[in-house]
Scaffold this motif. Structure first.
Motif, PDB file in Angstrom:
ATOM      1  N   ASN A 145      44.067  26.716  35.866  1.00 10.64           N
ATOM      2  CA  ASN A 145      44.097  25.881  34.655  1.00 10.64           C
ATOM      3  C   ASN A 145      42.799  25.098  34.468  1.00 10.64           C
ATOM      4  N   THR A 146      42.199  24.671  35.586  1.00 10.29           N
ATOM      5  CA  THR A 146      40.892  24.013  35.498  1.00 10.29           C
ATOM      6  C   THR A 146      39.870  25.001  34.949  1.00 10.29           C
ATOM      7  N   ALA A 147      39.888  26.222  35.472  1.00 11.41           N
ATOM      8  CA  ALA A 147      38.939  27.237  35.004  1.00 11.41           C
ATOM      9  C   ALA A 147      39.151  27.498  33.509  1.00 11.41           C
ATOM     10  N   VAL A 148      40.410  27.579  33.095  1.00 10.21           N
ATOM     11  CA  VAL A 148      40.702  27.830  31.676  1.00 10.21           C
ATOM     12  C   VAL A 148      40.126  26.710  30.809  1.00 10.21           C
ATOM     13  N   SER A 149      40.342  25.460  31.216  1.00 11.88           N
ATOM     14  CA  SER A 149      39.843  24.394  30.335  1.00 11.88           C
ATOM     15  C   SER A 149      38.312  24.368  30.321  1.00 11.88           C
ATOM     16  N   CYS A 150      37.664  24.729  31.428  1.00 17.62           N
ATOM     17  CA  CYS A 150      36.188  24.803  31.439  1.00 17.62           C
ATOM     18  C   CYS A 150      35.702  25.948  30.544  1.00 17.62           C
ATOM     19  N   ILE A 151      36.369  27.093  30.645  1.00 23.51           N
ATOM     20  CA  ILE A 151      35.910  28.258  29.876  1.00 23.51           C
ATOM     21  C   ILE A 151      36.145  28.043  28.376  1.00 23.51           C
ATOM     22  N   PHE A 165      27.958  34.428  27.354  1.00 24.19           N
ATOM     23  CA  PHE A 165      28.053  33.630  28.586  1.00 24.19           C
ATOM     24  C   PHE A 165      28.657  34.456  29.708  1.00 24.19           C
ATOM     25  N   ILE A 166      28.030  34.355  30.864  1.00 24.54           N
ATOM     26  CA  ILE A 166      28.610  34.956  32.061  1.00 24.54           C
ATOM     27  C   ILE A 166      29.116  33.793  32.903  1.00 24.54           C
ATOM     28  N   VAL A 167      30.414  33.754  33.117  1.00 26.14           N
ATOM     29  CA  VAL A 167      31.005  32.630  33.860  1.00 26.14           C
ATOM     30  C   VAL A 167      31.525  33.132  35.197  1.00 26.14           C
ATOM     31  N   GLU A 168      31.070  32.492  36.256  1.00 29.13           N
ATOM     32  CA  GLU A 168      31.544  32.891  37.591  1.00 29.13           C
ATOM     33  C   GLU A 168      32.626  31.934  38.074  1.00 29.13           C
ATOM     34  N   SER A 181      42.265  33.532  34.391  1.00 32.27           N
ATOM     35  CA  SER A 181      41.530  32.644  33.476  1.00 32.27           C
ATOM     36  C   SER A 181      40.856  33.468  32.382  1.00 32.27           C
ATOM     37  N   GLY A 182      40.424  34.670  32.711  1.00 37.18           N
ATOM     38  CA  GLY A 182      39.777  35.524  31.716  1.00 37.18           C
ATOM     39  C   GLY A 182      40.745  35.944  30.617  1.00 37.18           C
ATOM     40  N   ILE A 183      41.946  36.332  31.015  1.00 37.06           N
ATOM     41  CA  ILE A 183      42.931  36.736  30.002  1.00 37.06           C
ATOM     42  C   ILE A 183      43.325  35.529  29.143  1.00 37.06           C
ATOM     43  N   ALA A 184      43.532  34.395  29.812  1.00 38.16           N
ATOM     44  CA  ALA A 184      44.000  33.207  29.087  1.00 38.16           C
ATOM     45  C   ALA A 184      42.943  32.633  28.142  1.00 38.16           C
ATOM     46  N   THR A 185      41.679  32.982  28.337  1.00 40.56           N
ATOM     47  CA  THR A 185      40.638  32.457  27.439  1.00 40.56           C
ATOM     48  C   THR A 185      40.110  33.552  26.513  1.00 40.56           C
ATOM     49  N   GLY A 186      40.732  34.703  26.562  1.00 39.06           N
ATOM     50  CA  GLY A 186      40.306  35.792  25.678  1.00 39.06           C
ATOM     51  C   GLY A 186      38.926  36.339  26.021  1.00 39.06           C
ATOM     52  N   ILE A 250      28.272  28.725  36.588  1.00 32.88           N
ATOM     53  CA  ILE A 250      29.054  28.948  37.817  1.00 32.88           C
ATOM     54  C   ILE A 250      29.962  27.730  37.995  1.00 32.88           C
ATOM     55  N   LEU A 251      31.261  27.947  37.924  1.00 30.11           N
ATOM     56  CA  LEU A 251      32.171  26.784  37.933  1.00 30.11           C
ATOM     57  C   LEU A 251      32.247  26.101  39.300  1.00 30.11           C
ATOM     58  N   GLY A 252      32.196  26.869  40.365  1.00 28.46           N
ATOM     59  CA  GLY A 252      32.117  26.294  41.716  1.00 28.46           C
ATOM     60  C   GLY A 252      33.289  25.411  42.120  1.00 28.46           C
TER      61      GLY A 252
END
Ligand code: F6P
Length: 323
Positions: A145-151, A165-168, A181-186, A250-252
């Protein structure tokens, strides 16, 4: 069992505190003494072990991190280290152990039980969700969920500038955080170790999109993907698609912190309760999991060895939905 120890080990994950609280309070309810071991197996070796009470775990269910602290112990992988650790348990009469962590932590628990006969129960806590025998691991839901809100935020700025954007995201050798997170953010493309999607396919799909002037694109890449993460992917994409305005994020470790979601608090509480019940019932050397909404017990040596299988419809869904 009359005295149990509880520790958190390996990378921390949101919900570990909720699990500690459940273990401590369930043990006390049954009249069992409970000892907190600090800094994972390092604290067991260094004798950082203290008795806990109901108040020691007050006001922690909502907090990320772990009040017991955690570590990845090198010394515990030596026979001498384990001997020292065992002595510190033995002198207190600790006759059961709850280990909250991931694969490496369970390997340690397994050795302790094999070599010294200390009954152990493992609670799956890792943001990576890379454990067999459970649909959930404590911390995954919060991390994803953190990754989703960042993306989502990244998509706003990507959209404003027509950028790629390339997000790691994290996950070690597993692609669950990236996939979910990829599916949830399209995300237009998702690169995970479990799937064969090649960078050539990504290049082909992006250049087709470039032709029809779809310039806003997100590629979510799992750190464990063979391309070497977001920087590796960006280098290759830039060389093939020089006209795209490309950025890397890179979300880290942001993904490891924060207040656990309701789901993580619930599974941590449920699993923590069952860990103690399991020790009382004499069911040892198992990892507690939740599978089809039922508590599931996986022998620890199986949990260490086996991999969780990813359903194979996901990547097809990604390709159809992100056009
Ligand atoms: O296992 C959890 C995890 O966050 C992985 O996703 C990541 O590869 C690793 O730990 C990072 O470890 P460290 O915190 O030691 O940098």
């Amino acid at each position: 069992v009359t005295k149990i120890g509880v520790l958190t080990s390996g990378g921390d994950s949101p919900g570990m505190n909720a699990a500690i609280r459940a273990v401590v309070r369930t043990a006390i309810y049954h009249g069992i003494d409970v000892f907190g071991v600090s800094r994972g197996y390092n604290g067991m070796i260094e004798d950082e072990i203290e008795q806990m009470n109901s108040r020691s775990v007050a006001n922690i269910i909502q907090r990320g991190g772990t009040i017991l602290k955690t570590a990845r112990s090198k010394e515990f992988f030596t026979e001498e280290g384990r001997k020292k650790a065992y002595e510190n348990l033995r002198k207190r009469g600790i006759d059961g152990l709850v280990v909250i962590g991931g694969n490496g932590s369970f390997t340690g628990a397994y050795k302790l039980s094999q070599e010294f006969g200390i009954p152990c129960v493992g609670l799956p806590a890792t943001i990576d969700k890379d454990l067999y025998g459970t649909d959930f691991t404590i911390g995954f839901d919060t991390a994803v969920n953190t990754a989703v809100s960042c993306i989502d935020r990244i998509r706003d700025t990507a959209d404003a500038h027509d950028r790629l954007f390339i997000v790691e995201v994290m996950g070690r050798h597993a692609g669950y955080i990236a996939l979910h997170s990829g599916i949830a953010t399209g995300a237009e493309n998702i690169l995970i170790p479990e799937d064969e999607t090649s960078l050539d396919e990504v290049i082909a799909s992006l250049s087709e999109k470039e032709k029809r002037k779809k310039l806003v694109n997100l590629v979510v890449v799992a750190e464990g993907h063979s391309s070497g993460g977001a920087n590796g992917v960006a280098e290759i994409l830039k060389s093939h698609l020089p006209n795209l305005d490309t950025r890397v994020t890179i979300l880290g470790h942001i993904q490891r912190g924060g207040s656990p979601t309701c789901l993580d608090r619930l599974i941590a509480s449920r699993m923590g309760y069952h860990a103690v019940e399991s020790l009382i019932e004499g069911r040892h050397d198992v990892m507690i999991g939740i599978f089809q909404n039922t508590i599931n017990f996986t022998p620890i040596e199986v949990a260490i060895r086996e991999k969780q299988r990813m359903s194979d419809d996901w990547m097809r869904i990604v390709k159809i939905l992100a056009s």
